[in-house]
Write a protein that holds these residues in place. Structure first.
Motif, PDB file in Angstrom:
ATOM      1  N   ALA A   9       0.834  -1.205   0.000  1.00 16.64           N
ATOM      2  CA  ALA A   9       0.000   0.000   0.000  1.00 16.64           C
ATOM      3  C   ALA A   9       0.866   1.252   0.000  1.00 16.64           C
ATOM      4  O   ALA A   9       0.551   2.233  -0.691  1.00 16.64           O
ATOM      5  CB  ALA A   9      -0.938   0.002   1.200  1.00 16.64           C
ATOM      6  N   VAL A  10       1.968   1.221   0.765  1.00 20.48           N
ATOM      7  CA  VAL A  10       2.878   2.360   0.818  1.00 20.48           C
ATOM      8  C   VAL A  10       3.514   2.574  -0.553  1.00 20.48           C
ATOM      9  O   VAL A  10       3.609   3.701  -1.039  1.00 20.48           O
ATOM     10  CB  VAL A  10       3.966   2.133   1.906  1.00 20.48           C
ATOM     11  N   ASP A  11       3.950   1.473  -1.176  1.00 22.46           N
ATOM     12  CA  ASP A  11       4.557   1.582  -2.497  1.00 22.46           C
ATOM     13  C   ASP A  11       3.577   2.157  -3.517  1.00 22.46           C
ATOM     14  O   ASP A  11       3.945   2.973  -4.351  1.00 22.46           O
ATOM     15  CB  ASP A  11       5.057   0.220  -2.971  1.00 22.46           C
ATOM     16  N   MET A  12       2.324   1.724  -3.474  1.00 28.58           N
ATOM     17  CA  MET A  12       1.314   2.239  -4.400  1.00 28.58           C
ATOM     18  C   MET A  12       1.047   3.721  -4.145  1.00 28.58           C
ATOM     19  O   MET A  12       0.864   4.493  -5.079  1.00 28.58           O
ATOM     20  CB  MET A  12       0.013   1.431  -4.279  1.00 28.58           C
ATOM     21  N   GLU A  13       1.032   4.099  -2.869  1.00 30.68           N
ATOM     22  CA  GLU A  13       0.801   5.502  -2.520  1.00 30.68           C
ATOM     23  C   GLU A  13       1.952   6.371  -3.034  1.00 30.68           C
ATOM     24  O   GLU A  13       1.733   7.446  -3.591  1.00 30.68           O
ATOM     25  CB  GLU A  13       0.667   5.646  -1.000  1.00 30.68           C
ATOM     26  N   LEU A  14       3.191   5.880  -2.850  1.00 28.30           N
ATOM     27  CA  LEU A  14       4.354   6.618  -3.352  1.00 28.30           C
ATOM     28  C   LEU A  14       4.327   6.703  -4.876  1.00 28.30           C
ATOM     29  O   LEU A  14       4.615   7.757  -5.448  1.00 28.30           O
ATOM     30  CB  LEU A  14       5.650   5.945  -2.905  1.00 28.30           C
ATOM     31  N   LYS A  15       3.978   5.607  -5.520  1.00 24.62           N
ATOM     32  CA  LYS A  15       3.915   5.587  -6.980  1.00 24.62           C
ATOM     33  C   LYS A  15       2.887   6.597  -7.485  1.00 24.62           C
ATOM     34  O   LYS A  15       3.138   7.349  -8.429  1.00 24.62           O
ATOM     35  CB  LYS A  15       3.567   4.179  -7.474  1.00 24.62           C
ATOM     36  N   LYS A  16       1.733   6.624  -6.834  1.00 25.43           N
ATOM     37  CA  LYS A  16       0.675   7.560  -7.221  1.00 25.43           C
ATOM     38  C   LYS A  16       1.138   9.010  -7.007  1.00 25.43           C
ATOM     39  O   LYS A  16       0.920   9.878  -7.854  1.00 25.43           O
ATOM     40  CB  LYS A  16      -0.590   7.281  -6.420  1.00 25.43           C
ATOM     41  N   ALA A  17       1.804   9.256  -5.875  1.00 31.74           N
ATOM     42  CA  ALA A  17       2.292  10.606  -5.586  1.00 31.74           C
ATOM     43  C   ALA A  17       3.340  11.034  -6.608  1.00 31.74           C
ATOM     44  O   ALA A  17       3.338  12.179  -7.073  1.00 31.74           O
ATOM     45  CB  ALA A  17       2.874  10.661  -4.172  1.00 31.74           C
ATOM     46  N   PHE A  18       4.229  10.109  -6.979  1.00 31.57           N
ATOM     47  CA  PHE A  18       5.238  10.422  -7.994  1.00 31.57           C
ATOM     48  C   PHE A  18       4.589  10.734  -9.335  1.00 31.57           C
ATOM     49  O   PHE A  18       4.991  11.668 -10.033  1.00 31.57           O
ATOM     50  CB  PHE A  18       6.223   9.260  -8.163  1.00 31.57           C
ATOM     51  N   GLN A  19       3.577   9.971  -9.718  1.00 29.21           N
ATOM     52  CA  GLN A  19       2.891  10.205 -10.996  1.00 29.21           C
ATOM     53  C   GLN A  19       2.194  11.560 -11.007  1.00 29.21           C
ATOM     54  O   GLN A  19       2.243  12.294 -12.000  1.00 29.21           O
ATOM     55  CB  GLN A  19       1.889   9.079 -11.272  1.00 29.21           C
ATOM     56  N   GLU A  20       1.539  11.893  -9.897  1.00 31.17           N
ATOM     57  CA  GLU A  20       0.867  13.194  -9.802  1.00 31.17           C
ATOM     58  C   GLU A  20       1.886  14.325  -9.876  1.00 31.17           C
ATOM     59  O   GLU A  20       1.665  15.335 -10.552  1.00 31.17           O
ATOM     60  CB  GLU A  20       0.059  13.284  -8.514  1.00 31.17           C
ATOM     61  N   GLN A  22       4.864  14.222 -11.289  1.00 32.31           N
ATOM     62  CA  GLN A  22       5.403  14.290 -12.635  1.00 32.31           C
ATOM     63  C   GLN A  22       4.428  15.011 -13.571  1.00 32.31           C
ATOM     64  O   GLN A  22       4.830  15.862 -14.360  1.00 32.31           O
ATOM     65  CB  GLN A  22       5.708  12.887 -13.157  1.00 32.31           C
ATOM     66  N   SER A  23       3.161  14.700 -13.470  1.00 31.83           N
ATOM     67  CA  SER A  23       2.151  15.364 -14.303  1.00 31.83           C
ATOM     68  C   SER A  23       2.110  16.858 -14.022  1.00 31.83           C
ATOM     69  O   SER A  23       2.043  17.678 -14.947  1.00 31.83           O
ATOM     70  CB  SER A  23       0.771  14.762 -14.056  1.00 31.83           C
ATOM     71  N   LYS A  24       2.156  17.209 -12.751  1.00 31.49           N
ATOM     72  CA  LYS A  24       2.108  18.622 -12.368  1.00 31.49           C
ATOM     73  C   LYS A  24       3.371  19.350 -12.848  1.00 31.49           C
ATOM     74  O   LYS A  24       3.296  20.474 -13.333  1.00 31.49           O
ATOM     75  CB  LYS A  24       1.963  18.756 -10.861  1.00 31.49           C
ATOM     76  N   MET A  25       4.519  18.685 -12.731  1.00 30.18           N
ATOM     77  CA  MET A  25       5.775  19.301 -13.172  1.00 30.18           C
ATOM     78  C   MET A  25       5.757  19.533 -14.681  1.00 30.18           C
ATOM     79  O   MET A  25       6.193  20.590 -15.145  1.00 30.18           O
ATOM     80  CB  MET A  25       6.969  18.426 -12.791  1.00 30.18           C
ATOM     81  N   ILE A  26       5.256  18.573 -15.431  1.00 31.47           N
ATOM     82  CA  ILE A  26       5.194  18.725 -16.889  1.00 31.47           C
ATOM     83  C   ILE A  26       4.272  19.881 -17.261  1.00 31.47           C
ATOM     84  O   ILE A  26       4.616  20.724 -18.089  1.00 31.47           O
ATOM     85  CB  ILE A  26       4.743  17.405 -17.553  1.00 31.47           C
ATOM     86  N   LEU A 110       5.515  24.740  -8.047  1.00 34.43           N
ATOM     87  CA  LEU A 110       6.378  23.614  -8.394  1.00 34.43           C
ATOM     88  C   LEU A 110       7.285  23.247  -7.228  1.00 34.43           C
ATOM     89  O   LEU A 110       7.437  22.071  -6.894  1.00 34.43           O
ATOM     90  CB  LEU A 110       7.210  23.976  -9.623  1.00 34.43           C
ATOM     91  N   LYS A 111       7.855  24.237  -6.576  1.00 37.29           N
ATOM     92  CA  LYS A 111       8.732  23.988  -5.428  1.00 37.29           C
ATOM     93  C   LYS A 111       7.953  23.363  -4.271  1.00 37.29           C
ATOM     94  O   LYS A 111       8.438  22.429  -3.617  1.00 37.29           O
ATOM     95  CB  LYS A 111       9.402  25.278  -4.980  1.00 37.29           C
ATOM     96  N   GLU A 112       6.739  23.844  -4.025  1.00 36.28           N
ATOM     97  CA  GLU A 112       5.918  23.281  -2.950  1.00 36.28           C
ATOM     98  C   GLU A 112       5.577  21.815  -3.229  1.00 36.28           C
ATOM     99  O   GLU A 112       5.583  20.987  -2.322  1.00 36.28           O
ATOM    100  CB  GLU A 112       4.647  24.098  -2.764  1.00 36.28           C
ATOM    101  N   SER A 113       5.313  21.484  -4.481  1.00 34.17           N
ATOM    102  CA  SER A 113       5.020  20.095  -4.846  1.00 34.17           C
ATOM    103  C   SER A 113       6.223  19.209  -4.600  1.00 34.17           C
ATOM    104  O   SER A 113       6.098  18.104  -4.066  1.00 34.17           O
ATOM    105  CB  SER A 113       4.619  20.002  -6.320  1.00 34.17           C
ATOM    106  N   GLU A 114       7.389  19.700  -4.985  1.00 34.07           N
ATOM    107  CA  GLU A 114       8.607  18.925  -4.756  1.00 34.07           C
ATOM    108  C   GLU A 114       8.850  18.719  -3.269  1.00 34.07           C
ATOM    109  O   GLU A 114       9.212  17.620  -2.836  1.00 34.07           O
ATOM    110  CB  GLU A 114       9.802  19.632  -5.399  1.00 34.07           C
ATOM    111  N   LEU A 120       6.811  13.317   1.956  1.00 31.34           N
ATOM    112  CA  LEU A 120       6.091  12.041   1.901  1.00 31.34           C
ATOM    113  C   LEU A 120       7.078  10.872   1.854  1.00 31.34           C
ATOM    114  O   LEU A 120       6.919   9.899   2.570  1.00 31.34           O
ATOM    115  CB  LEU A 120       5.180  12.018   0.668  1.00 31.34           C
ATOM    116  N   VAL A 121       8.104  10.998   1.036  1.00 29.15           N
ATOM    117  CA  VAL A 121       9.103   9.938   0.927  1.00 29.15           C
ATOM    118  C   VAL A 121       9.819   9.752   2.268  1.00 29.15           C
ATOM    119  O   VAL A 121       9.995   8.613   2.729  1.00 29.15           O
ATOM    120  CB  VAL A 121      10.119  10.246  -0.199  1.00 29.15           C
TER     121      VAL A 121
END
Length: 128
Positions: A9-20, A22-26, A110-114, A120-121
């Motif tokens: 569950a933690v891995d899925m949560e991290l994966k989802k957070a990373f995807q979000e 990445q989308s926001k950064m793009i 962008l900085k706040e998202s990072e 979270l990590v």
């Protein structure tokens, strides 16, 4: 070695957070590029207007000149054309300031998202 359900569950949560993230950064990066392009266009417009104004300022007073309006030219008094150029320069300068403010917000977002992703990590690593 079996993976623990909570670890999954933690891995899925991290994966989802990373995807979000990445989308926001793009999206933010694209908006920043668009803002930079708009600023460059406005700066060129300002430089052109200043150049035209400096050239027509050397003409004798009371003369009429052609002013480009869309795809046509209007015969206007010199002072009207110079006034329009001044307004155009001022409007472009104000738009540049507005875009710069918007760029500041985008950079901050962008900085706040990072930072939130980093937190979270760290919290997930400490929870292990």
């Amino acid at each position: 070695m079996a993976t623990h359900p909570s670890q999954l569950a933690v891995d899925m949560e991290l994966k989802k957070a990373f995807q979000e993230m990445q989308s926001k950064m793009i999206a933010t990066t694209q908006q920043l590029k668009i803002s930079d392009a708009q600023i460059e266009t406005l700066k060129r417009t300002m430089a052109h207007s200043k150049l035209v104004d400096s050239e027509i300022s050397q003409l004798p007073g009371g003369i009429r000149v052609y002013e480009g309006v869309g795809r046509m030219f209007l015969l206007q008094p010199l002072d009207v054309v110079r006034s329009n150029l001044t307004k155009k320069i001022k409007a472009s300068d104000e738009k540049i300031k507005t875009i710069e403010i918007n760029k500041g917000y985008l950079d901050k977002s962008l900085k706040e998202s990072e930072d939130s992703l980093r937190e979270l990590v760290l919290s997930k690593q400490q929870g292990k």
